[in-house]
Write a protein that holds these residues in place. Structure first.
Motif, PDB file in Angstrom:
ATOM      1  N   LYS A 158      -0.115  -4.713  -3.698  1.00  0.00           N
ATOM      2  CA  LYS A 158       0.505  -4.649  -2.754  1.00  0.00           C
ATOM      3  C   LYS A 158       0.962  -4.791  -1.901  1.00  0.00           C
ATOM      4  O   LYS A 158       0.645  -4.871  -1.210  1.00  0.00           O
ATOM      5  CB  LYS A 158       0.402  -3.311  -3.079  1.00  0.00           C
ATOM      6  CG  LYS A 158       1.079  -2.187  -3.776  1.00  0.00           C
ATOM      7  CD  LYS A 158       0.074  -0.597  -3.311  1.00  0.00           C
ATOM      8  CE  LYS A 158       0.529   0.603  -4.114  1.00  0.00           C
ATOM      9  NZ  LYS A 158      -0.227   1.866  -3.501  1.00  0.00           N
ATOM     10  N   ARG A 159       2.805  -4.667  -1.920  1.00  0.00           N
ATOM     11  CA  ARG A 159       3.616  -5.437  -0.360  1.00  0.00           C
ATOM     12  C   ARG A 159       2.817  -4.387   0.424  1.00  0.00           C
ATOM     13  O   ARG A 159       3.201  -4.759   1.770  1.00  0.00           O
ATOM     14  CB  ARG A 159       5.264  -4.902  -0.924  1.00  0.00           C
ATOM     15  CG  ARG A 159       5.253  -6.453  -1.319  1.00  0.00           C
ATOM     16  CD  ARG A 159       7.049  -6.778  -1.617  1.00  0.00           C
ATOM     17  NE  ARG A 159       7.676  -7.148  -2.149  1.00  0.00           N
ATOM     18  CZ  ARG A 159       8.765  -8.244  -1.720  1.00  0.00           C
ATOM     19  NH1 ARG A 159       9.434  -7.578  -1.045  1.00  0.00           N
ATOM     20  NH2 ARG A 159       8.723  -9.654  -2.301  1.00  0.00           N
ATOM     21  N   SER A 160       2.869  -3.078   0.237  1.00  0.00           N
ATOM     22  CA  SER A 160       2.874  -2.620   1.497  1.00  0.00           C
ATOM     23  C   SER A 160       1.115  -2.570   2.017  1.00  0.00           C
ATOM     24  O   SER A 160       1.042  -2.299   2.997  1.00  0.00           O
ATOM     25  CB  SER A 160       2.800  -0.804   1.447  1.00  0.00           C
ATOM     26  OG  SER A 160       2.295  -0.718   0.068  1.00  0.00           O
ATOM     27  N   THR A 161       0.615  -3.303   1.207  1.00  0.00           N
ATOM     28  CA  THR A 161      -0.891  -3.086   1.607  1.00  0.00           C
ATOM     29  C   THR A 161      -0.979  -4.135   2.391  1.00  0.00           C
ATOM     30  O   THR A 161      -1.380  -4.684   3.348  1.00  0.00           O
ATOM     31  CB  THR A 161      -1.166  -3.930   0.357  1.00  0.00           C
ATOM     32  OG1 THR A 161      -1.841  -2.675  -0.043  1.00  0.00           O
ATOM     33  CG2 THR A 161      -3.217  -3.797   0.474  1.00  0.00           C
ATOM     34  N   ILE A 162      -0.228  -5.848   2.076  1.00  0.00           N
ATOM     35  CA  ILE A 162      -0.112  -6.879   3.418  1.00  0.00           C
ATOM     36  C   ILE A 162       0.678  -6.900   4.465  1.00  0.00           C
ATOM     37  O   ILE A 162      -0.341  -6.621   5.262  1.00  0.00           O
ATOM     38  CB  ILE A 162       0.911  -7.938   1.992  1.00  0.00           C
ATOM     39  CG1 ILE A 162      -0.118  -7.994   0.942  1.00  0.00           C
ATOM     40  CG2 ILE A 162       1.301  -8.722   3.138  1.00  0.00           C
ATOM     41  CD1 ILE A 162       1.047  -9.307  -0.108  1.00  0.00           C
ATOM     42  N   PHE A 163       1.550  -5.779   4.135  1.00  0.00           N
ATOM     43  CA  PHE A 163       1.955  -5.457   5.841  1.00  0.00           C
ATOM     44  C   PHE A 163       1.266  -4.073   6.655  1.00  0.00           C
ATOM     45  O   PHE A 163       1.369  -4.886   7.818  1.00  0.00           O
ATOM     46  CB  PHE A 163       3.921  -5.240   5.173  1.00  0.00           C
ATOM     47  CG  PHE A 163       5.037  -6.157   5.016  1.00  0.00           C
ATOM     48  CD1 PHE A 163       4.824  -7.415   5.670  1.00  0.00           C
ATOM     49  CD2 PHE A 163       4.766  -6.569   3.745  1.00  0.00           C
ATOM     50  CE1 PHE A 163       5.290  -8.621   5.649  1.00  0.00           C
ATOM     51  CE2 PHE A 163       6.047  -7.918   2.885  1.00  0.00           C
ATOM     52  CZ  PHE A 163       5.570  -8.945   4.531  1.00  0.00           C
ATOM     53  N   ALA A 164       1.195  -3.595   5.828  1.00  0.00           N
ATOM     54  CA  ALA A 164       0.333  -2.357   6.521  1.00  0.00           C
ATOM     55  C   ALA A 164      -0.432  -2.996   7.676  1.00  0.00           C
ATOM     56  O   ALA A 164      -1.020  -3.300   8.834  1.00  0.00           O
ATOM     57  CB  ALA A 164       0.126  -1.101   5.984  1.00  0.00           C
ATOM     58  N   GLY A 165      -1.325  -3.940   6.463  1.00  0.00           N
ATOM     59  CA  GLY A 165      -2.785  -5.056   6.800  1.00  0.00           C
ATOM     60  C   GLY A 165      -2.199  -5.379   7.851  1.00  0.00           C
ATOM     61  O   GLY A 165      -2.871  -5.716   8.945  1.00  0.00           O
ATOM     62  N   GLN A 166      -1.165  -6.435   8.180  1.00  0.00           N
ATOM     63  CA  GLN A 166      -0.880  -7.407   9.090  1.00  0.00           C
ATOM     64  C   GLN A 166      -0.430  -6.249  10.167  1.00  0.00           C
ATOM     65  O   GLN A 166      -1.294  -6.518  11.372  1.00  0.00           O
ATOM     66  CB  GLN A 166       0.623  -8.250   8.687  1.00  0.00           C
ATOM     67  CG  GLN A 166      -0.181  -9.382   7.229  1.00  0.00           C
ATOM     68  CD  GLN A 166       1.069 -10.373   7.614  1.00  0.00           C
ATOM     69  OE1 GLN A 166       2.183 -10.041   7.404  1.00  0.00           O
ATOM     70  NE2 GLN A 166       0.903 -11.319   6.808  1.00  0.00           N
ATOM     71  N   TYR A 167       0.265  -4.939  10.404  1.00  0.00           N
ATOM     72  CA  TYR A 167       0.484  -4.499  11.865  1.00  0.00           C
ATOM     73  C   TYR A 167      -0.375  -3.417  11.797  1.00  0.00           C
ATOM     74  O   TYR A 167      -0.408  -4.286  13.337  1.00  0.00           O
ATOM     75  CB  TYR A 167       1.763  -3.793  10.895  1.00  0.00           C
ATOM     76  CG  TYR A 167       2.042  -2.401  11.780  1.00  0.00           C
ATOM     77  CD1 TYR A 167       2.798  -2.306  13.071  1.00  0.00           C
ATOM     78  CD2 TYR A 167       1.437  -1.184  11.676  1.00  0.00           C
ATOM     79  CE1 TYR A 167       2.950  -2.067  14.186  1.00  0.00           C
ATOM     80  CE2 TYR A 167       1.596  -0.413  12.322  1.00  0.00           C
ATOM     81  CZ  TYR A 167       1.934  -0.185  13.639  1.00  0.00           C
ATOM     82  OH  TYR A 167       2.242   0.139  14.598  1.00  0.00           O
ATOM     83  N   LEU A 168      -1.540  -3.640  11.441  1.00  0.00           N
ATOM     84  CA  LEU A 168      -2.323  -2.666  12.206  1.00  0.00           C
ATOM     85  C   LEU A 168      -3.298  -4.131  12.750  1.00  0.00           C
ATOM     86  O   LEU A 168      -4.134  -4.477  13.448  1.00  0.00           O
ATOM     87  CB  LEU A 168      -3.644  -1.574  11.150  1.00  0.00           C
ATOM     88  CG  LEU A 168      -2.826  -1.340  10.626  1.00  0.00           C
ATOM     89  CD1 LEU A 168      -4.062  -0.312   9.202  1.00  0.00           C
ATOM     90  CD2 LEU A 168      -2.787  -0.295  11.795  1.00  0.00           C
ATOM     91  N   GLY A 169      -2.643  -5.217  11.951  1.00  0.00           N
ATOM     92  CA  GLY A 169      -4.028  -6.411  12.506  1.00  0.00           C
ATOM     93  C   GLY A 169      -3.673  -6.991  14.479  1.00  0.00           C
ATOM     94  O   GLY A 169      -4.287  -7.400  14.640  1.00  0.00           O
ATOM     95  N   VAL A 170      -2.176  -7.084  14.081  1.00  0.00           N
ATOM     96  CA  VAL A 170      -1.664  -7.024  15.097  1.00  0.00           C
ATOM     97  C   VAL A 170      -1.594  -6.676  16.458  1.00  0.00           C
ATOM     98  O   VAL A 170      -2.607  -6.364  17.534  1.00  0.00           O
ATOM     99  CB  VAL A 170      -0.414  -7.513  14.743  1.00  0.00           C
ATOM    100  CG1 VAL A 170       0.573  -7.522  16.387  1.00  0.00           C
ATOM    101  CG2 VAL A 170       0.009  -8.870  13.734  1.00  0.00           C
ATOM    102  N   SER A 171      -1.330  -4.656  15.927  1.00  0.00           N
ATOM    103  CA  SER A 171      -2.044  -4.152  16.657  1.00  0.00           C
ATOM    104  C   SER A 171      -3.279  -3.913  17.076  1.00  0.00           C
ATOM    105  O   SER A 171      -3.311  -3.864  18.648  1.00  0.00           O
ATOM    106  CB  SER A 171      -1.093  -2.726  16.134  1.00  0.00           C
ATOM    107  OG  SER A 171      -0.197  -3.047  15.646  1.00  0.00           O
ATOM    108  N   PHE A 172      -3.947  -4.042  16.513  1.00  0.00           N
ATOM    109  CA  PHE A 172      -5.109  -3.839  17.061  1.00  0.00           C
ATOM    110  C   PHE A 172      -5.592  -5.023  17.673  1.00  0.00           C
ATOM    111  O   PHE A 172      -6.337  -4.725  18.773  1.00  0.00           O
ATOM    112  CB  PHE A 172      -6.654  -3.576  15.865  1.00  0.00           C
ATOM    113  CG  PHE A 172      -6.375  -1.824  15.538  1.00  0.00           C
ATOM    114  CD1 PHE A 172      -6.671  -0.820  16.257  1.00  0.00           C
ATOM    115  CD2 PHE A 172      -6.360  -2.123  13.646  1.00  0.00           C
ATOM    116  CE1 PHE A 172      -6.744   0.096  15.911  1.00  0.00           C
ATOM    117  CE2 PHE A 172      -6.208  -0.344  13.138  1.00  0.00           C
ATOM    118  CZ  PHE A 172      -7.057   0.278  13.959  1.00  0.00           C
TER     119      PHE A 172
END
Lengths: 235, 417, 260
Positions: free
Chosen positions: C82-96
């Motif tokens: 899912k697109r949202s999965t990809i971007f939410a994952g990337q977002y959380l990766g960077v933020s964390f």
């Protein structure tokens, strides 16, 4: 079977697809041709869901796939430009894709075929364009999917790898897979394609067998036939 | 000298009286079971020894020189009628009682211990509970009020009274008392030549200590904590304020020390810790501020209205949100050799004095004075930027308001005890 | 999503810049503590650094990561995800990964200095907590900007502008409007203006921890009432959360219509 119905796509003011209607037959290799900017890649990306069309619909096996995502497990895709996260190693990339998308079967065989073993521990940024393209092919062909989409898969390949790729495609076709391919190498089209789509200005100018285009333009040679098509429109 | 002479007079007076005096014991199963009856039966100079027990006395008027001593546990209960112990004579001593339950009134000031036109009285070691006013001194002289505790439960200003309230009196000594949760801890109105030493004044609704129209007083080594405001000195002259601690007077518009229309005072060796405003000066002239520590206050010193010819020398200004702010005119004030923790200058000749003057008034404090709501921007980058630009080329802040010899290190010779 | 998060996180963790960022905080923490005996002052300095630097780094890293991982993103987009999965994952990766650099970078010197035995532990925890909040907020904002502009230079430009606006210009305008409308009751306006800027909100929250609440209360009962109560604190933290959630939602919405 892939059915594309009145597909429209604009990038800002530029209209790339102006109502594309086409059906790709199951178990055939279809080559998509057309001049630069005619919408080949956009059409493929629409099928993949990378590009969101303004209107129209795309059916794969009678299911509308716009806005869906799980159908992509039925597709292997070789993108036009093989760019990868540069600081990953080849093996890490392959493992990562396997991790994200379970079900890879042929990676070992493909690594053998393309002689990638010596490169597995190298960073992707350090690879040549051709080697990178081989990795690209491995990533796509390691999955067993009924649909394969290849966007300029020959770019940067040496003649040996090119033959390997042709064999690979032939092998996949033999398994009864549907294959879409764009390329600028006309001889390849003549060699492997069952059908041919000619896109021009965002519409399907021609769709049929290779011989049909030759007949339509009155040329013996496919290259000349295409040139005639382009001249005819540009004059 | 003066103090010693005063003591000797009192002592001699007591001595003369005790020679000829009787001791009367008050208690259950004794000659007197009521203190008031015992008082009316006693002669001048007698000593009443009150045994432990509860005495219900309302309006215990002491109209002759007597010494009232309490055994531990002697409680006088006023049952909410007027004053409880009402001293109307000279040379009265009241020692060691627990006095409780004073009538609360909005029109009259009733106290646990009241003196009127009394000289040489001693009020010592008493504990006052549930009172309106604790100790009320009117038109009296040469009194000693020592080691008493006044514990109130005041919540609102209007309905509460003061801990030790002195009016039209002179030469009082108020020391080592503990006052908490009253309106004002200690209140002086028209009181001169008195000393307030070593008291602790906590959690009072209004002021820890309050001077009105009272001159030539001195308060030393007191502790004022968590009051509505620490100490208010108003319309008074020649007040010495030494080695006191003003802390945690921390509320909106609260301050450690308020100076209003004050001239010729000395403020030396005090510590101001975590007050919203360390010193709030309004119309303060010819005051010497020296050896004080201003630590972690919102403002160290705010000058409002006209403040002239003050000297601010050798103080430590440590981590205050704003060091100095002013409104109105600021002529003839001298800032010299203070330590400012915000100072960022250098000291090339290593004489422990910064080579660049320090400007204690920042542009931001000027802005906050104009529009108080802007305080919400404290420590924002924009404010730092405008402060910096103002530091580089002062436009708004007066040119003469600066410390030409800022210290590089804080002073250490402060007497904090 | 967690797989994407894992790979983004690992990807960043091995990038040089994460180390630089981590080392910066580490050095800052040590310098602050071993050269400065006063914890209040250290916390205030740290506050200034955190409320300015974490948004800036969050913005720049966010934009940088988004553009530089474009190929990776495209690779993922062709997978059955899912697109949202990809971007939410990337977002959380960077933020964390950024938050970890912050928390460990400053945390280590503080722990070595003995923060657990110090009374400043809560101030310190709030500080790190708010720093992490700001990281999450500004990474989300920067992802939005990167999604909006395909051109890297434009994306970078706008991100820096956004930071500059929220960190400096906003306060300038805020101050100016307070001075201009001096004659009107301003406390509610000031309060509102603070809540609408995550940097200001964070600054106030930290200042409150440093016991400056009464100083704010000096101006009027509104600040005192609002910030001085548990309710005010809860509202403030809720708003910070809104500042995270809203940009993330908008980002996910944007990705649905984005062409790659």
């Amino acid at each position: 079977m892939i059915k594309v119905k009145t597909l429209h796509k604009k990038y800002g003011p530029v209209e790339v697809l102006k109502g594309v209607d086409i059906t790709f037959k199951k178990g055939k290799i279809t080559a998509i041709l057309g001049p630069n900017g005619s919408g080949k890649t956009t059409l493929m990306k629409s099928i993949l869901g990378l590009v969101v069309p303004q209107s129209g619909s795309i059916f794969i096996e009678e299911k509308n796939i716009l806005g869906q995502w799980d159908y992509r497990s039925q597709i292997s895709y070789v993108p036009q430009i093989a760019n990868f996260p540069g600081n990953l190693k080849v093996i890490e990339l392959i493992q990562m894709i396997q991790d994200i998308r379970p079900g890879a079967l042929h990676h070992k065989r493909l690594i053998e075929t393309f002689k990638l073993k010596p490169f597995l521990d190298k960073k992707l940024a350090a690879l040549s364009g051709g080697t990178r393209q081989k990795v690209n092919l491995v990533l796509a062909f390691m999955f067993e999917t009924p649909l394969i989409i290849l966007d300029e898969p020959m770019a940067g390949l040496d003649p040996v790898a090119l033959i390997l790729l042709k064999d690979l495609i032939a092998g996949e076709k033999a398994k009864g897979k549907t294959i879409l391919i764009t390329t600028h190498i006309i001889t390849l089209v003549e060699e492997i394609a069952d059908k041919l789509v000619f896109l021009l200005d965002g519409t399907v100018y021609f769709y049929g067998r290779v011989n049909e285009l030759k007949e339509k333009t009155g040329q013996i040679n496919l290259e000349k036939a295409i040139a005639a098509v382009l001249k005819g429109t540009y004059v | 000298m003066k103090k010693q002479r005063f003591f000797s007079i009192v002592l001699t007076a007591l001595l003369i009286q005790t020679i000829s005096a009787r001791q009367i014991t008050v208690g259950t199963n004794r000659e007197y079971t009521s203190i008031s009856v015992a008082v009316s039966g006693a002669d001048a100079g007698d000593t009443l020894f009150v045994l432990a027990g509860l005495y219900k006395e309302a309006g215990l008027v002491i109209d002759r020189p007597l010494t009232l001593l309490a055994e531990k546990g002697a409680v006088i209960d006023g049952q909410f009628h007027g004053h409880i112990i009402d001293i109307q004579s000279d040379s009265v001593v009241v020692k060691g009682f627990i006095v409780q339950n004073v009538k609360k009134s909005y029109t009259k000031d009733f106290a646990a211990i009241h003196t009127y036109k009394s000289k040489h009285f001693v009020i010592k070691n008493n504990t006052l509970r549930n009172v309106h006013f604790g100790i009320l001194i009117e038109k009296s002289k040469y009194g000693i009020i020592r080691k008493n505790a006044v514990i109130g439960e005041a919540v609102k200003e209007a309905s509460s009274g003061n801990g030790i309230h002195c009016w039209h009196s002179t030469h009082l000594q108020i020391s080592e008392n503990h006052i908490q949760q009253m309106r004002d801890g200690i209140y002086f109105e028209f009181v001169n030549d008195s000393k307030i030493t070593g008291n602790i004044s906590l959690n009072n609704v209004r002021y820890g200590l309050h001077f009105m129209f009272s001159n030539d007083n001195r308060y030393t080594k007191n502790r004022f904590e968590n009051n509505g405001a620490g100490v208010a000195v108003m319309f008074s002259a020649r007040i010495n304020m030494l080695n006191n601690y003003f802390g945690l007077n921390w509320g909106s518009a609260s301050y450690g020390l308020l100076l209003k229309e004050i001239n010729d005072a000395e403020i030396i060796g005090n510590t101001f810790y975590k007050n919203t405003i360390g010193i709030n000066a309004d119309g303060a002239n010819r005051i010497i501020f020296t050896g004080n520590i201003f630590d972690n206050n919102g403002w160290a010193i705010r000058f409002l209205g006209a403040c002239y010819n003050n000297k601010i020398i050798n103080n430590n200004f440590l981590h205050n949100a704003l060091d100095i702010s002013y409104k109105g005119k600021m002529n003839g004030n001298l800032f010299d050799r203070n330590y400012w923790s915000e100072y960022t200058g250098y000291d090339l000749n290593k004489d422990n004095i910064g080579d660049v003057p320090y400007r204690p008034v920042k542009l931001f404090s000027y802005i906050v004075n104009q529009t108080p709501e802007t305080i919400i921007l404290l420590r924002s980058l924009f404010v730092d930027i405008i402060n910096f630009s103002e530091k580089v080329s002062p436009i708004m802040t007066p040119d003469n308001l600066k410390d030409n010899r800022p210290r590089m290190k804080p002073m250490e010779n402060n007497d904090k005890s | 999503m967690f797989k994407i998060l894992k790979y983004s996180f690992m990807d960043l963790m091995r990038s040089r810049w994460s180390y630089v960022y981590f080392l910066f905080y580490l050095v800052l923490g040590f310098v602050l503590f071993f050269l400065n005996s006063n914890t209040t002052k250290a916390v205030i300095t740290l506050m200034n650094v955190i409320i300015l630097l974490t948004p800036l780094i969050g913005t720049i890293f966010g934009v940088m990561y988004f553009y530089s991982s474009r190929e990776f993103t495209e690779l993922l987009l062709a997978q059955p995800l899912k697109r949202s999965t990809i971007f939410a994952g990337q977002y959380l990766g960077v933020s964390f990964s950024l938050s970890m650099s912050l928390v460990f970078g400053i945390g280590i010197p503080f722990v070595l200095y003995g923060i657990f035995t110090s009374s400043a532990i809560w101030d310190f925890t709030t500080l790190l907590f708010i720093g992490a909040f700001l990281t999450f907020i500004f990474v989300a904002l920067s992802f939005n900007i990167a999604l909006l502009f395909n051109d890297k230079i434009k994306g970078f430009g706008f991100s820096i502008l956004l930071w500059l606006f929220l960190a400096v210009v906003y306060d300038g305008l805020f101050l100016l409007s307070l001075l201009i409308f001096d004659d009107y009751p301003l406390d509610k306006l000031a309060l509102g203006a603070t809540l609408f800027n995550p940097i200001d909100l964070s600054r106030i929250l930290i200042l409150l921890k440093l016991d400056i609440s009464a100083l704010l209360g000096y101006t009027g009962a509104v600040f005192q009432k609002f910030f001085g109560t548990p309710l005010g604190m809860m509202v403030s933290f809720a708003l910070l959360s809104v500042w995270v959630i809203l940009p993330v939602v908008i980002m996910l919405f944007q990705t649905r219509k984005k062409d790659f």
